[in-house]
Design a protein around this motif. Structure first.
Motif, PDB file in Angstrom:
ATOM      1  N   PRO A 103       0.817  -1.216   0.000  1.00  0.00           N
ATOM      2  CA  PRO A 103       0.000   0.000   0.000  1.00  0.00           C
ATOM      3  C   PRO A 103       0.855   1.272   0.000  1.00  0.00           C
ATOM      4  O   PRO A 103       1.908   1.320   0.600  1.00  0.00           O
ATOM      5  N   GLY A 105      -9.063  -8.273  -4.802  1.00  0.00           N
ATOM      6  CA  GLY A 105      -8.342  -7.014  -4.592  1.00  0.00           C
ATOM      7  C   GLY A 105      -7.443  -7.075  -3.371  1.00  0.00           C
ATOM      8  O   GLY A 105      -6.295  -6.622  -3.391  1.00  0.00           O
ATOM      9  N   THR A 106      -7.964  -7.670  -2.296  1.00  0.00           N
ATOM     10  CA  THR A 106      -7.167  -7.807  -1.075  1.00  0.00           C
ATOM     11  C   THR A 106      -5.992  -8.745  -1.308  1.00  0.00           C
ATOM     12  O   THR A 106      -4.874  -8.494  -0.860  1.00  0.00           O
ATOM     13  N   ASP A 113     -10.149   3.697  -5.191  1.00  0.00           N
ATOM     14  CA  ASP A 113      -8.971   4.508  -4.862  1.00  0.00           C
ATOM     15  C   ASP A 113      -7.725   4.089  -5.653  1.00  0.00           C
ATOM     16  O   ASP A 113      -6.608   4.455  -5.295  1.00  0.00           O
ATOM     17  N   VAL A 114      -7.934   3.318  -6.709  1.00  0.00           N
ATOM     18  CA  VAL A 114      -6.834   2.936  -7.599  1.00  0.00           C
ATOM     19  C   VAL A 114      -7.095   3.601  -8.952  1.00  0.00           C
ATOM     20  O   VAL A 114      -8.179   3.439  -9.513  1.00  0.00           O
ATOM     21  N   TYR A 134     -11.897  -3.348  -5.908  1.00  0.00           N
ATOM     22  CA  TYR A 134     -11.446  -2.134  -5.206  1.00  0.00           C
ATOM     23  C   TYR A 134     -12.649  -1.218  -5.009  1.00  0.00           C
ATOM     24  O   TYR A 134     -12.810  -0.215  -5.716  1.00  0.00           O
ATOM     25  N   SER A 193      -0.365   0.397  -8.174  1.00  0.00           N
ATOM     26  CA  SER A 193      -0.198   1.838  -8.418  1.00  0.00           C
ATOM     27  C   SER A 193      -1.274   2.328  -9.377  1.00  0.00           C
ATOM     28  O   SER A 193      -1.682   3.490  -9.328  1.00  0.00           O
ATOM     29  N   ARG A 200      -2.780  -3.413  -3.206  1.00  0.00           N
ATOM     30  CA  ARG A 200      -3.195  -2.239  -3.966  1.00  0.00           C
ATOM     31  C   ARG A 200      -2.140  -1.892  -5.024  1.00  0.00           C
ATOM     32  O   ARG A 200      -0.991  -1.622  -4.701  1.00  0.00           O
TER      33      ARG A 200
END
Ligand code: ZN
Length: 284
Positions: free
Chosen positions: A10, A54-55, A148-149, A144, A61, A59
């Motif tokens: 992260p 996603g987890t 936020d990606v 996600y 870039s 995360r």
């Protein structure tokens, strides 16, 4: 089923372009099946899988989504700062049309994608207006949910063959080292005339093709994969047109190691609406 995946670490933001020296780790290249647009309303095993994916990945870039639903004659990359949510389907429940996915784009990374492809001999158009189609936002909303990606899309070329898409993917492999998730989105078996709404289980031909795909992916048999119509009696029935399988070849190329044959991992297997395969794979 979900296998453990190495993922990015992260971090707070991406600087766009190829973010050198960021805290993001290398990402795998992933192919997911996005199913019917109603996937988000239906729930079930594939929703659960994507919710955990996603987890598992961590995360990235940014996510570069290669969707079956953006078709152009030559490669194009989206560069909108705030891509709109495209509801590119008709006749579905109103709740679907109210859904939005408010991820930002990354014009800087779009330019990098263009330049990276150009260096490999692929002319790539940058589209400043293109939004996110449901091949992108449906799985991303599960993977996600906080949006936020940063997300970009890369188009497919329905008139070009799997080998072309494999080469495009190979050119993009370098992005994974910068923490970019190459997220290909199509369908492992996709014949809309063979759906069984409310029906049970896949028919033998659909299961056979999915099993063949599993085996070739796991063995890294690229030669067979790019020639899938000639190599399998079920290929043409599983994909009357190529467009929902073409994204897989971009992930296959992006996840490889300098063009070397690399085995992938099946992350998920499921069928919905009878013969619609929801399988997912990862490479790298
Ligand atoms: Zn689709």
């Amino acid at each position: 089923m979900t296998q453990s995946l190495a993922g990015g670490t992260p971090a707070d933001s991406t600087s766009g372009g190829l973010p050198a020296g960021t805290a993001f780790g290398a990402m795998p290249a992933v192919f997911v099946s996005h199913g019917a647009p109603t996937l988000l309303l239906e729930g079930g095993a594939t929703c659960e899988f994507l919710s955990h994916l996603g987890t598992e990945l961590g995360r990235p870039s940014a996510a570069l989504c290669v969707s079956a639903h953006w078709e152009t004659a030559s490669p194009a990359v989206s560069a909108a700062t705030k891509p709109e949510t495209i509801h590119d389907f008709g006749g579905f429940p109103p709740a679907l049309y109210e859904m939005r996915y408010a991820a930002e784009g990354s014009p800087a990374l779009a330019a990098t994608v263009r330049d990276t492809l150009a260096a490999a001999g692929f002319a790539c158009t940058v589209d400043p207006d293109r939004g996110l189609d449901h091949g992108a936002w449906v799985p991303l909303k599960l993977m996600y949910p906080a949006a936020d990606v940063p997300v970009l899309q890369l188009s497919i070329q329905p008139r070009r063959d799997p080998a072309h898409h494999l080469a495009v993917g190979r050119a993009l492999a370098v992005l994974r080292q910068a923490g970019v998730l190459v997220l290909a989105s199509g369908s492992a078996v996709h014949n809309l005339r063979e759906l069984r709404w409310g029906g049970t289980g896949p028919q033998p031909w659909a299961q056979k093709f999915a099993d063949w795909l599993d085996r070739c992916v796991s063995e890294g048999d690229i030669e067979a994969l790019v020639d899938y119509r000639a190599r399998t009696p079920e290929g043409a029935r599983a994909h009357p047109t190529d467009e929902h399988l073409l994204p897989l070849y971009v992930a296959l190329g992006a996840g490889g190691n300098g063009g070397a044959s690399v085995g992938g991992r099946r992350l998920h297997a499921n069928f919905t609406h009878g013969n619609l395969a929801m399988h997912a794979y990862a490479w790298g």
